[in-house]
Motif scaffolding. Structure first.
Motif, PDB file in Angstrom:
ATOM      1  N   VAL A   1       0.842  -1.198   0.000  1.00 42.58           N
ATOM      2  CA  VAL A   1       0.000   0.000   0.000  1.00 42.58           C
ATOM      3  C   VAL A   1       0.879   1.251   0.000  1.00 42.58           C
ATOM      4  O   VAL A   1       0.643   2.195  -0.759  1.00 42.58           O
ATOM      5  N   HIS A   2       1.910   1.242   0.844  1.00 39.45           N
ATOM      6  CA  HIS A   2       2.846   2.367   0.890  1.00 39.45           C
ATOM      7  C   HIS A   2       3.480   2.588  -0.481  1.00 39.45           C
ATOM      8  O   HIS A   2       3.576   3.723  -0.963  1.00 39.45           O
ATOM      9  N   GLY A   3       3.903   1.517  -1.123  1.00 40.27           N
ATOM     10  CA  GLY A   3       4.538   1.623  -2.432  1.00 40.27           C
ATOM     11  C   GLY A   3       3.610   2.179  -3.495  1.00 40.27           C
ATOM     12  O   GLY A   3       3.983   3.066  -4.268  1.00 40.27           O
ATOM     13  N   VAL A   4       2.383   1.681  -3.524  1.00 41.33           N
ATOM     14  CA  VAL A   4       1.414   2.142  -4.532  1.00 41.33           C
ATOM     15  C   VAL A   4       1.079   3.621  -4.324  1.00 41.33           C
ATOM     16  O   VAL A   4       1.064   4.409  -5.282  1.00 41.33           O
ATOM     17  N   VAL A   5       0.825   4.018  -3.083  1.00 37.79           N
ATOM     18  CA  VAL A   5       0.497   5.423  -2.798  1.00 37.79           C
ATOM     19  C   VAL A   5       1.684   6.330  -3.136  1.00 37.79           C
ATOM     20  O   VAL A   5       1.517   7.408  -3.719  1.00 37.79           O
ATOM     21  N   THR A   6       2.884   5.880  -2.806  1.00 37.63           N
ATOM     22  CA  THR A   6       4.081   6.684  -3.059  1.00 37.63           C
ATOM     23  C   THR A   6       4.353   6.813  -4.556  1.00 37.63           C
ATOM     24  O   THR A   6       4.704   7.899  -5.036  1.00 37.63           O
ATOM     25  N   ILE A   7       4.174   5.735  -5.296  1.00 40.74           N
ATOM     26  CA  ILE A   7       4.363   5.801  -6.751  1.00 40.74           C
ATOM     27  C   ILE A   7       3.300   6.695  -7.382  1.00 40.74           C
ATOM     28  O   ILE A   7       3.589   7.477  -8.301  1.00 40.74           O
ATOM     29  N   ALA A   8       2.068   6.626  -6.881  1.00 36.85           N
ATOM     30  CA  ALA A   8       1.009   7.506  -7.393  1.00 36.85           C
ATOM     31  C   ALA A   8       1.378   8.969  -7.159  1.00 36.85           C
ATOM     32  O   ALA A   8       1.180   9.818  -8.045  1.00 36.85           O
ATOM     33  N   ALA A   9       1.932   9.277  -5.991  1.00 32.85           N
ATOM     34  CA  ALA A   9       2.369  10.654  -5.713  1.00 32.85           C
ATOM     35  C   ALA A   9       3.494  11.057  -6.661  1.00 32.85           C
ATOM     36  O   ALA A   9       3.532  12.196  -7.142  1.00 32.85           O
ATOM     37  N   ALA A  10       4.399  10.127  -6.951  1.00 29.69           N
ATOM     38  CA  ALA A  10       5.506  10.418  -7.872  1.00 29.69           C
ATOM     39  C   ALA A  10       4.980  10.759  -9.259  1.00 29.69           C
ATOM     40  O   ALA A  10       5.428  11.733  -9.884  1.00 29.69           O
ATOM     41  N   VAL A  11       4.034   9.970  -9.732  1.00 30.24           N
ATOM     42  CA  VAL A  11       3.465  10.222 -11.059  1.00 30.24           C
ATOM     43  C   VAL A  11       2.751  11.569 -11.083  1.00 30.24           C
ATOM     44  O   VAL A  11       2.927  12.366 -12.016  1.00 30.24           O
ATOM     45  N   LEU A  12       1.970  11.849 -10.057  1.00 26.34           N
ATOM     46  CA  LEU A  12       1.257  13.126  -9.989  1.00 26.34           C
ATOM     47  C   LEU A  12       2.231  14.301  -9.959  1.00 26.34           C
ATOM     48  O   LEU A  12       2.032  15.304 -10.661  1.00 26.34           O
ATOM     49  N   LEU A  13       3.299  14.173  -9.166  1.00 21.59           N
ATOM     50  CA  LEU A  13       4.297  15.244  -9.101  1.00 21.59           C
ATOM     51  C   LEU A  13       5.012  15.444 -10.438  1.00 21.59           C
ATOM     52  O   LEU A  13       5.365  16.565 -10.798  1.00 21.59           O
ATOM     53  N   ALA A  14       5.216  14.372 -11.170  1.00 20.18           N
ATOM     54  CA  ALA A  14       5.914  14.476 -12.453  1.00 20.18           C
ATOM     55  C   ALA A  14       5.008  15.040 -13.546  1.00 20.18           C
ATOM     56  O   ALA A  14       5.449  15.834 -14.376  1.00 20.18           O
ATOM     57  N   VAL A  15       3.741  14.645 -13.537  1.00 15.59           N
ATOM     58  CA  VAL A  15       2.818  15.056 -14.597  1.00 15.59           C
ATOM     59  C   VAL A  15       2.189  16.414 -14.312  1.00 15.59           C
ATOM     60  O   VAL A  15       2.048  17.252 -15.215  1.00 15.59           O
ATOM     61  N   LEU A  16       1.792  16.632 -13.064  1.00 15.42           N
ATOM     62  CA  LEU A  16       1.162  17.894 -12.652  1.00 15.42           C
ATOM     63  C   LEU A  16       1.905  18.424 -11.426  1.00 15.42           C
ATOM     64  O   LEU A  16       1.435  18.293 -10.291  1.00 15.42           O
ATOM     65  N   PRO A  17       3.082  19.001 -11.621  1.00 14.60           N
ATOM     66  CA  PRO A  17       3.963  19.336 -10.502  1.00 14.60           C
ATOM     67  C   PRO A  17       3.402  20.289  -9.456  1.00 14.60           C
ATOM     68  O   PRO A  17       3.830  20.268  -8.310  1.00 14.60           O
ATOM     69  N   GLY A  18       2.432  21.093  -9.814  1.00 11.72           N
ATOM     70  CA  GLY A  18       1.911  22.053  -8.849  1.00 11.72           C
ATOM     71  C   GLY A  18       0.713  21.575  -8.047  1.00 11.72           C
ATOM     72  O   GLY A  18       0.297  22.240  -7.098  1.00 11.72           O
TER      73      GLY A  18
END
Length: 131
Positions: free
Chosen positions: A15-32
Motif C-alpha cells: 500500500v505504501h509503495g502504490v500510494v508513493t508511486i502515485a504521488a511520484a506520477v502526480l508530481l511528475a505530470v502535474l507538478p503544482g
C-alpha cells in the motif's frame, strides 16, 4: 514488541509503495497539484523541485513494493526503519512549517498520516522476530 504477521507487513509495504508511486506520477505530470493542496502556489520555473521529489518518491515506492517480497529479516528491518526515518523527518519538518506559517486542514491531515505511517514502519523495523 510482538511482530506484525508477515502478511500484514507485506500489505503495509505494498500500500505504501502504490500510494508513493502515485504521488511520484502526480508530481511528475502535474507538478503544482500536490503543493497547491497545502496552499503553496508554484510558478512553472519552480517545477524542478517537484520533479526531484517525484524521482525520490518513485524510488521509495519501488523499494517499498520490493520489500514486500523480501524474507530476509535484516533487510526488511533496514528498509522499514529507513521509511520510518523518512516519514518521521517529514513530519518534523511539517511541524516546523506549521509553526512558521498557517496550518491548513490538509497539512494537518498529512501530518497525522505521516506520524501513523512512521509508527507502522517503526513497529515493523523494531519488532522482535526470528532471523
Amino acid at each position: 514488541m510482538p511482530a506484525l504477521p508477515r502478511l500484514a507487513e507485506r500489505i503495509v509495504f505494498i500500500v505504501h509503495g502504490v500510494v508513493t508511486i502515485a504521488a511520484a506520477v502526480l508530481l511528475a505530470v502535474l507538478p503544482g497539484v500536490i503543493p497547491a493542496t497545502v496552499g503553496i502556489a508554484m510558478d512553472p520555473v519552480d517545477n524542478l523541485m517537484s520533479y526531484f521529489l517525484a524521482a525520490a518518491e518513485l524510488s521509495i515506492g519501488l523499494l517499498s513494493i520490493g520489500a514486500a517480497r523480501l524474507d530476509d529479516v535484516y533487510s526488511v528491518r533496514l528498509i522499514a526503519l529507513s521509511f520510518a526515518a523518512f516519514h518521521g523527518a517529514t513530519a518534523a519538518l511539517e511541524i516546523v512549517y506549521i509553526a512558521m506559517q498557517a496550518a491548513t486542514p490538509v497539512l494537518v491531515i498529512n501530518l497525522v498520516v505521516r506520524v501513523v505511517v512512521c509508527a507502522l514502519f517503526l513497529w515493523i523495523g523494531l519488532a522482535k522476530r526470528a532471523p
